[in-house]
Design a protein around this motif. Structure first.
Motif, PDB file in Angstrom:
ATOM      1  N   THR A   1       1.512   2.085   5.569  1.00 57.86           N
ATOM      2  CA  THR A   1       0.340   1.596   4.855  1.00 57.86           C
ATOM      3  C   THR A   1      -0.525   2.759   4.386  1.00 57.86           C
ATOM      4  N   GLU A   2      -1.050   2.640   3.156  1.00 52.62           N
ATOM      5  CA  GLU A   2      -1.897   3.673   2.567  1.00 52.62           C
ATOM      6  C   GLU A   2      -3.146   3.031   1.979  1.00 52.62           C
ATOM      7  N   SER A   3      -4.160   3.872   1.698  1.00 57.62           N
ATOM      8  CA  SER A   3      -5.384   3.373   1.060  1.00 57.62           C
ATOM      9  C   SER A   3      -6.019   4.503   0.272  1.00 57.62           C
ATOM     10  N   TYR A   4      -6.594   4.153  -0.894  1.00 59.48           N
ATOM     11  CA  TYR A   4      -7.132   5.162  -1.804  1.00 59.48           C
ATOM     12  C   TYR A   4      -8.282   4.590  -2.629  1.00 59.48           C
ATOM     13  N   PRO A   5      -9.177   5.480  -3.112  1.00 58.96           N
ATOM     14  CA  PRO A   5     -10.016   5.070  -4.239  1.00 58.96           C
ATOM     15  C   PRO A   5      -9.085   4.688  -5.387  1.00 58.96           C
ATOM     16  N   ALA A   6      -9.365   3.585  -6.045  1.00 59.04           N
ATOM     17  CA  ALA A   6      -8.395   2.967  -6.946  1.00 59.04           C
ATOM     18  C   ALA A   6      -7.781   3.920  -7.969  1.00 59.04           C
TER      19      ALA A   6
ATOM     20  N   LEU B   1      -4.387  -0.697 -13.475  1.00 52.27           N
ATOM     21  CA  LEU B   1      -3.561  -0.205 -12.382  1.00 52.27           C
ATOM     22  C   LEU B   1      -2.457  -1.185 -12.011  1.00 52.27           C
ATOM     23  N   ASP B   2      -2.656  -2.465 -12.316  1.00 47.22           N
ATOM     24  CA  ASP B   2      -1.631  -3.461 -12.003  1.00 47.22           C
ATOM     25  C   ASP B   2      -0.329  -3.145 -12.720  1.00 47.22           C
ATOM     26  N   GLU B   3      -0.413  -2.778 -13.983  1.00 43.56           N
ATOM     27  CA  GLU B   3       0.793  -2.479 -14.749  1.00 43.56           C
ATOM     28  C   GLU B   3       1.489  -1.236 -14.217  1.00 43.56           C
TER      29      GLU B   3
END
Length: 295
Positions: free
Chosen positions: A210-215, A242-244
């Motif tokens: 699992t990872e996490s970032y500023p979008a 960002l979805d694409e």
């Protein structure tokens, strides 16, 4: 403790959030204090909650606010008040950080338990004992702290948050846990801390990658490891483009219109489902305890 206890704590979150209204006025005084410079301290979940609160406070125009991991606190800057977030009131790094706070600085504890060592190191406390948990993996205490803070800062109507929390308990899961073994959480502003907390929940409960970032940082390298078994989860107002990017990598994308705090409830449900699929008991997470007490 049975799995039913963890599920019950997850399911109780909207009702617990509603009870934070009892503390809203006091929270406005102790966590607002317009014009003061404030430092928030915490470890793990509490540090990520601190990051979100710091962004919420500054964006509300209440004053400069920093969030520091308690183990990394060094008293280099002057603060008018220091707020320690600690569910148990016993975490060694938090207690040691409070002992290093310069004399004359107002010290506040946000905790779920009365009569613990943190009480002797602070001038006042916000006690959310109704949000305390039997679980090692925190769910309702951190979300209750955030619900309280957001309403105290006038950032969101509490009943709207509660309604979305109820909706999150009834919503379908965003993916089949059998098809996911990599999760990435993205946030902006105050939800960056929420993204970090979401990632931690999955690591603790389901031992998943699992990872996490500023979008917007997702494209600056992290997208390279996304693939068909990845779930990219956007919390809050994350740029739709960002979805694409994620879909081109073959990943599953999740975003919805729920309040970000309610999205965290949906994530809690997914983490428990992923743990069950992997044959894990999130009530007994590997190598973890309710509080880190060092000798």
């Amino acid at each position: 403790m049975s799995m039913n206890d963890t599920l019950a704590e997850v399911a109780s979150q909207p009702a617990v959030w509603r009870r934070t209204a009892e503390l809203a006025a006091r929270a406005s005084r102790e966590l607002g204090a317009p014009g003061e410079r404030m430092l928030l301290l915490g470890c793990g979940t509490s540090w990520f909650v601190a990051q979100s609160i710091a962004e919420l406070r500054e964006s509300a125009g209440l004053g400069e606010t920093d969030a520091v991991c308690a183990s990394e606190y060094v008293p280099r800057r002057r603060y008018d008040r220091v707020v320690a977030i600690t569910r148990s009131g016993t975490s060694t790094e938090v207690l040691e950080a409070l002992r290093r706070v310069p004399a004359g600085t107002r010290r506040i504890a946000v905790t779920a338990v009365r009569g613990e060592p943190v009480d002797d190191l602070t001038d006042a406390r916000l006690l959310l004992d109704f949000a305390d948990e039997r679980s090692v993996v925190q769910t309702r205490f951190p979300t209750a702290v955030l619900a309280l803070t957001r309403t105290a800062y006038g950032k969101k109507d509490l009943e709207l948050i509660v309604a979305d929390g109820d909706a999150a308990l009834a919503a379908p899961l965003p993916a089949d846990p059998a098809e996911i073994d990599h999760l990435v959480f993205l946030g902006t502003g105050w939800t960056v801390g929420l993204a970090h907390e979401a990632a931690l929940k999955v690591r603790e409960a389901a031992q998943a990658h699992t990872e996490s970032y500023p979008a917007m940082d997702f494209r600056h390298g992290p997208v390279a490891v996304a693939g068909p078994r990845s779930l990219i989860w956007s919390l809050g107002d994350v740029p739709a483009g960002l979805d694409e990017v994620a879909r081109r990598a073959g990943a599953t994308v999740h975003r919805d219109d729920l309040d970000p705090l309610a999205q965290l409830v949906l994530l809690h449900r997914f983490a428990l489902a992923l743990a069950a699929h992997r044959g894990l008991d999130p009530d007994r997470p590997r190598l973890l305890t309710r509080s880190v007490v060092l000798t």
